[in-house]
Design a protein around this motif. Structure first.
Motif, PDB file in Angstrom:
ATOM      1  N   PHE A 329       0.842  -1.202   0.000  1.00 61.22           N
ATOM      2  CA  PHE A 329       0.000   0.000   0.000  1.00 61.22           C
ATOM      3  C   PHE A 329       0.875   1.250   0.000  1.00 61.22           C
ATOM      4  CE2 PHE A 329      -2.644   3.230   2.125  1.00 61.22           C
ATOM      5  CZ  PHE A 329      -3.772   3.184   1.310  1.00 61.22           C
ATOM      6  N   TYR A 330       1.926   1.225   0.804  1.00 55.97           N
ATOM      7  CA  TYR A 330       2.860   2.350   0.836  1.00 55.97           C
ATOM      8  C   TYR A 330       3.575   2.502  -0.506  1.00 55.97           C
ATOM      9  CZ  TYR A 330       6.979   5.099   2.091  1.00 55.97           C
ATOM     10  OH  TYR A 330       7.965   6.040   2.113  1.00 55.97           O
ATOM     11  N   LEU A 331       3.896   1.376  -1.160  1.00 60.65           N
ATOM     12  CA  LEU A 331       4.551   1.424  -2.477  1.00 60.65           C
ATOM     13  C   LEU A 331       3.698   2.195  -3.476  1.00 60.65           C
ATOM     14  CD1 LEU A 331       6.193  -1.554  -4.346  1.00 60.65           C
ATOM     15  CD2 LEU A 331       4.484  -0.181  -5.484  1.00 60.65           C
ATOM     16  N   VAL A 332       2.420   1.865  -3.542  1.00 59.11           N
ATOM     17  CA  VAL A 332       1.531   2.514  -4.511  1.00 59.11           C
ATOM     18  C   VAL A 332       1.396   4.003  -4.203  1.00 59.11           C
ATOM     19  CG1 VAL A 332      -0.806   2.571  -5.442  1.00 59.11           C
ATOM     20  CG2 VAL A 332       0.276   0.377  -4.943  1.00 59.11           C
ATOM     21  N   ALA A 333       1.116   4.333  -2.927  1.00 61.50           N
ATOM     22  CA  ALA A 333       0.895   5.731  -2.551  1.00 61.50           C
ATOM     23  C   ALA A 333       2.151   6.572  -2.745  1.00 61.50           C
ATOM     24  CB  ALA A 333       0.419   5.802  -1.098  1.00 61.50           C
ATOM     25  N   SER A 334       3.303   6.053  -2.321  1.00 55.08           N
ATOM     26  CA  SER A 334       4.537   6.838  -2.421  1.00 55.08           C
ATOM     27  C   SER A 334       4.973   7.011  -3.870  1.00 55.08           C
ATOM     28  CB  SER A 334       5.654   6.159  -1.614  1.00 55.08           C
ATOM     29  OG  SER A 334       5.970   4.881  -2.151  1.00 55.08           O
ATOM     30  N   THR A 335       4.760   5.997  -4.707  1.00 59.72           N
ATOM     31  CA  THR A 335       5.139   6.114  -6.112  1.00 59.72           C
ATOM     32  C   THR A 335       4.314   7.184  -6.818  1.00 59.72           C
ATOM     33  OG1 THR A 335       5.759   3.771  -6.161  1.00 59.72           O
ATOM     34  CG2 THR A 335       5.420   4.863  -8.282  1.00 59.72           C
ATOM     35  N   LEU A 336       3.015   7.199  -6.572  1.00 58.17           N
ATOM     36  CA  LEU A 336       2.156   8.228  -7.168  1.00 58.17           C
ATOM     37  C   LEU A 336       2.550   9.617  -6.673  1.00 58.17           C
ATOM     38  CD1 LEU A 336      -1.321   6.447  -6.910  1.00 58.17           C
ATOM     39  CD2 LEU A 336       0.007   6.844  -8.989  1.00 58.17           C
ATOM     40  N   ALA A 403      -0.717   5.753   4.511  1.00 59.66           N
ATOM     41  CA  ALA A 403       0.103   4.594   4.160  1.00 59.66           C
ATOM     42  C   ALA A 403       1.184   4.355   5.204  1.00 59.66           C
ATOM     43  CB  ALA A 403       0.735   4.798   2.781  1.00 59.66           C
ATOM     44  N   LYS A 404       1.808   5.432   5.697  1.00 60.04           N
ATOM     45  CA  LYS A 404       2.855   5.272   6.714  1.00 60.04           C
ATOM     46  C   LYS A 404       2.281   4.755   8.032  1.00 60.04           C
ATOM     47  CE  LYS A 404       6.590   6.323   6.187  1.00 60.04           C
ATOM     48  NZ  LYS A 404       7.455   7.434   6.489  1.00 60.04           N
ATOM     49  N   PHE A 405       1.115   5.272   8.436  1.00 61.75           N
ATOM     50  CA  PHE A 405       0.484   4.785   9.665  1.00 61.75           C
ATOM     51  C   PHE A 405       0.062   3.321   9.526  1.00 61.75           C
ATOM     52  CE2 PHE A 405      -0.818   9.364  10.724  1.00 61.75           C
ATOM     53  CZ  PHE A 405       0.295   9.516  11.543  1.00 61.75           C
ATOM     54  N   THR A 406      -0.415   2.945   8.342  1.00 63.42           N
ATOM     55  CA  THR A 406      -0.776   1.549   8.107  1.00 63.42           C
ATOM     56  C   THR A 406       0.438   0.649   8.267  1.00 63.42           C
ATOM     57  OG1 THR A 406      -2.494   2.245   6.543  1.00 63.42           O
ATOM     58  CG2 THR A 406      -1.800  -0.045   6.446  1.00 63.42           C
ATOM     59  N   LEU A 407       1.572   1.103   7.768  1.00 65.44           N
ATOM     60  CA  LEU A 407       2.803   0.323   7.875  1.00 65.44           C
ATOM     61  C   LEU A 407       3.263   0.231   9.330  1.00 65.44           C
ATOM     62  CD1 LEU A 407       4.997  -1.194   6.371  1.00 65.44           C
ATOM     63  CD2 LEU A 407       6.134   0.973   5.926  1.00 65.44           C
ATOM     64  N   LEU A 408       3.214   1.342  10.055  1.00 61.89           N
ATOM     65  CA  LEU A 408       3.603   1.328  11.460  1.00 61.89           C
ATOM     66  C   LEU A 408       2.704   0.406  12.275  1.00 61.89           C
ATOM     67  CD1 LEU A 408       4.351   5.124  12.033  1.00 61.89           C
ATOM     68  CD2 LEU A 408       6.018   3.265  11.955  1.00 61.89           C
ATOM     69  N   ALA A 409       1.404   0.452  12.013  1.00 61.35           N
ATOM     70  CA  ALA A 409       0.463  -0.407  12.740  1.00 61.35           C
ATOM     71  C   ALA A 409       0.734  -1.877  12.448  1.00 61.35           C
ATOM     72  CB  ALA A 409      -0.968  -0.044  12.364  1.00 61.35           C
ATOM     73  N   ALA A 410       1.088  -2.189  11.204  1.00 61.26           N
ATOM     74  CA  ALA A 410       1.372  -3.580  10.854  1.00 61.26           C
ATOM     75  C   ALA A 410       2.651  -4.066  11.519  1.00 61.26           C
ATOM     76  CB  ALA A 410       1.483  -3.715   9.339  1.00 61.26           C
ATOM     77  N   SER A 431      12.536   9.306  10.018  1.00 58.83           N
ATOM     78  CA  SER A 431      12.691   9.608   8.595  1.00 58.83           C
ATOM     79  C   SER A 431      11.482  10.368   8.065  1.00 58.83           C
ATOM     80  CB  SER A 431      12.903   8.319   7.794  1.00 58.83           C
ATOM     81  OG  SER A 431      11.770   7.468   7.891  1.00 58.83           O
ATOM     82  N   GLY A 432      10.292  10.026   8.563  1.00 56.15           N
ATOM     83  CA  GLY A 432       9.110  10.794   8.183  1.00 56.15           C
ATOM     84  C   GLY A 432       9.195  12.233   8.650  1.00 56.15           C
ATOM     85  N   LEU A 433       9.713  12.433   9.866  1.00 50.94           N
ATOM     86  CA  LEU A 433       9.902  13.792  10.387  1.00 50.94           C
ATOM     87  C   LEU A 433      10.918  14.549   9.542  1.00 50.94           C
ATOM     88  CD1 LEU A 433       9.432  15.954  12.552  1.00 50.94           C
ATOM     89  CD2 LEU A 433      11.217  14.837  13.928  1.00 50.94           C
ATOM     90  N   ALA A 434      11.997  13.868   9.150  1.00 53.32           N
ATOM     91  CA  ALA A 434      13.009  14.505   8.303  1.00 53.32           C
ATOM     92  C   ALA A 434      12.411  14.913   6.960  1.00 53.32           C
ATOM     93  CB  ALA A 434      14.186  13.554   8.086  1.00 53.32           C
ATOM     94  N   ALA A 435      11.545  14.051   6.396  1.00 49.24           N
ATOM     95  CA  ALA A 435      10.906  14.379   5.123  1.00 49.24           C
ATOM     96  C   ALA A 435       9.997  15.596   5.258  1.00 49.24           C
ATOM     97  CB  ALA A 435      10.117  13.172   4.613  1.00 49.24           C
TER      98      ALA A 435
END
Length: 508
Positions: A329-336, A403-410, A431-435
């Motif tokens: 899910f993160y792959l799709v969202a981040s690529t777009l 997408a990032k929260f979904t990944l963290l929860a998983a 890394s999210g904070l740095a971004a």
């Protein structure tokens, strides 16, 4: 045989036919080539959408070329993950093509043909069920990407493009060596057949299989941008033309796709998990530091792409189906989002004061030095409608928090969280904070702090693909439930590959 049985081969044959037809046309027939490219992409997206429900079944559609059954013939396998990746590549191809119609498709020869051949290679790599043809499609997409990386000329683009070509040629040589080693021991190239043969390899030959797998891993990780193998990526993508860079945002995902597919199918996800974890974590750190240090928007986007690659590699190293689904899910969202950012960069740079943009290649190509107007002298800072639209788009290009929260929860999951998992959670958060800091600093510098800027001239064909990609990111957020259900089924199939094996080898 019904027409739907031929759908798996359409995403390969269609761009191949369109690209070949455009090669036969005179280079001055720009409008005709653009029309052919748009029609081909519309048909490609229709085929990809029709393929999704067919792939969402227990047994994936398998297309045997020449009616030769596996493992003797070449097969295409349209499982859930492959179908989703084909749709994603088609969407990026359409966005890049529409954006290029403003001016980039006239900046050099064969732009539309190269883009179609790149899509053919991408779709073939996603759909193939054969290891050697994975190499063939990799080479096809890379050959087309070489032309697109150099499209528009310019010193910086040629220099970075040559680095890109040399590095990927070396990786391709490693790819071929790895395939040869595995074939020499197992006697087969079909992925499903390899999954059956590798566990039966004699102990004295096991070292050759492992050596071949290690060489393949290096080749794939070079293409996916893992540190320290991805040092070439930020400079190359920053120097490329905007539509080419937007389409290149999926190229690192091809390397990730190959790692995920072969690692789980051939080796069960056990061997090399620690390497993926450490490499992913190192790439996360490298990408975050690079984003904070970047003074150019192009390099900022390139390091953002490395950040997403590190996130994906570290996530799948967990060997957990739920984490893999969240990573997809993160792959799709981040690529777009990153593709939209690459397109937006060119539009944003037109508003910068002369000399403020270090990426002089874009300004030089467009002749912006003569178009900068003197700012009006009036109290306060006026933000024209174009700047407001670009600023809103820039804000929406931030990484997908859902997408990032979904990944963290998983990663947290229901089970006790291990120390490596806590380290991954901490690094993902930092890394999210740095971004956010890097993007916020760039946004303030461009849209707020600078009073000496010109109003950029933005065409409809340039802003529409940016808005379309961002709208897809927003739609993913709204439809996260059904999308995650599909990707969870895709991840479960990857972690339990017997269904994939049966789909391929049980077909007559």
């Amino acid at each position: 045989m019904s027409w739907s049985a031929h759908l798996p081969v359409v995403p390969i044959v269609l761009p191949l036919a369109a690209g070949a037809l455009m090669l036969l046309l005179d280079e001055r027939r720009e409008r005709l080539k653009a029309a052919i490219s748009l029609v081909a992409l519309a048909l490609l997206l229709a085929a990809a959408l029709a393929l999704l429900p067919l792939a969402d079944r227990p047994l994936a559609p398998v297309y045997a070329l020449g009616s030769w059954p596996a493992p003797f013939g070449i097969v295409l396998v349209a499982d859930r993950l492959a179908a989703a990746m084909v749709l994603l590549s088609g969407l990026l191809g359409l966005a890049a093509t529409v954006f290029s119609l403003a001016r980039w498709h006239r900046a050099g020869p064969r732009f539309h043909a190269l883009l179609q051949f790149l899509l053919m290679g991408l779709n073939g790599a996603f759909l193939t069920g054969d290891q050697f043809n994975l190499f063939v499609f990799f080479e096809l997409l890379l050959a087309a990407s070489y032309g697109l990386a150099l499209h528009g000329s310019g010193t910086a683009r040629v220099r970075s493009g040559m680095h890109y070509i040399v590095i990927n040629l070396a990786a391709s040589l490693l790819f071929l060596i790895g395939v040869s080693l595995i074939y020499g021991v197992t006697g087969t190239l079909n992925l499903a057949h390899l999954a059956q043969r590798i566990p039966l390899v004699a102990a004295e030959d096991r070292v050759l299989v492992e050596a071949g797998a290690a060489v393949l891993a290096i080749a794939f990780l070079v293409k996916s941008g893992m540190w320290p193998l991805g040092f070439w990526l930020p400079s190359t993508y920053a120097a490329a033309s905007a539509p080419a860079a937007a389409l290149f945002s999926i190229l690192t995902k091809v390397g990730f796709y190959a790692v995920l597919r072969l690692w789980l199918l051939l080796f069960g996800g056990g061997v090399g998990a620690e390497l993926l974890y450490l490499g992913g974590m190192a790439t996360l750190v490298f990408g975050a530091i690079g984003m904070l240090a970047s003074q150019e928007l192009g390099r900022l986007a390139g390091y953002s792409l490395l950040l997403s690659s590190g996130t994906l590699l570290a996530a799948i190293s967990r060997g957990d189906g739920a984490v893999t689904a969240a990573a997809l899910f993160y792959l799709v969202a981040s690529t777009l989002g990153i593709a939209a950012f690459f397109l937006l960069i060119e539009l944003v740079q037109r508003a910068r004061e002369p000399g403020a943009d270090v990426l002089a290649v874009t300004a030089e190509a467009f002749g912006l030095g003569d178009e900068d107007a003197e700012p009006e002298e009036r109290p306060g800072t006026v933000i024209p409608a174009a700047m407001a639209l670009l600023g809103l788009s820039f804000l929406c290009c931030a990484p997908s928090f859902v997408a990032k929260f979904t990944l963290l929860a998983a990663v947290l999951g229901p089970q006790p969280v291990s120390t490596p998992a806590w380290a991954l959670i901490a690094l993902l958060t930092l890394s999210g904070l740095a971004a956010v800091i890097a993007m916020g600093r760039a946004g303030v510098s461009i849209f707020w702090a600078s009073e000496e800027r010109s109003t950029p001239r933005v065409r409809v064909v340039e802003i529409v693909p940016v808005a379309g990609l961002l709208a897809l990111c927003f739609a993913l957020t709204l439809a996260a439930g059904p999308v995650m259900r599909y990707l969870q089924d895709a991840a479960l199939a990857l972690h339990a590959p017997q269904t994939y094996i049966d789909s391929v080898l049980s077909r007559p």
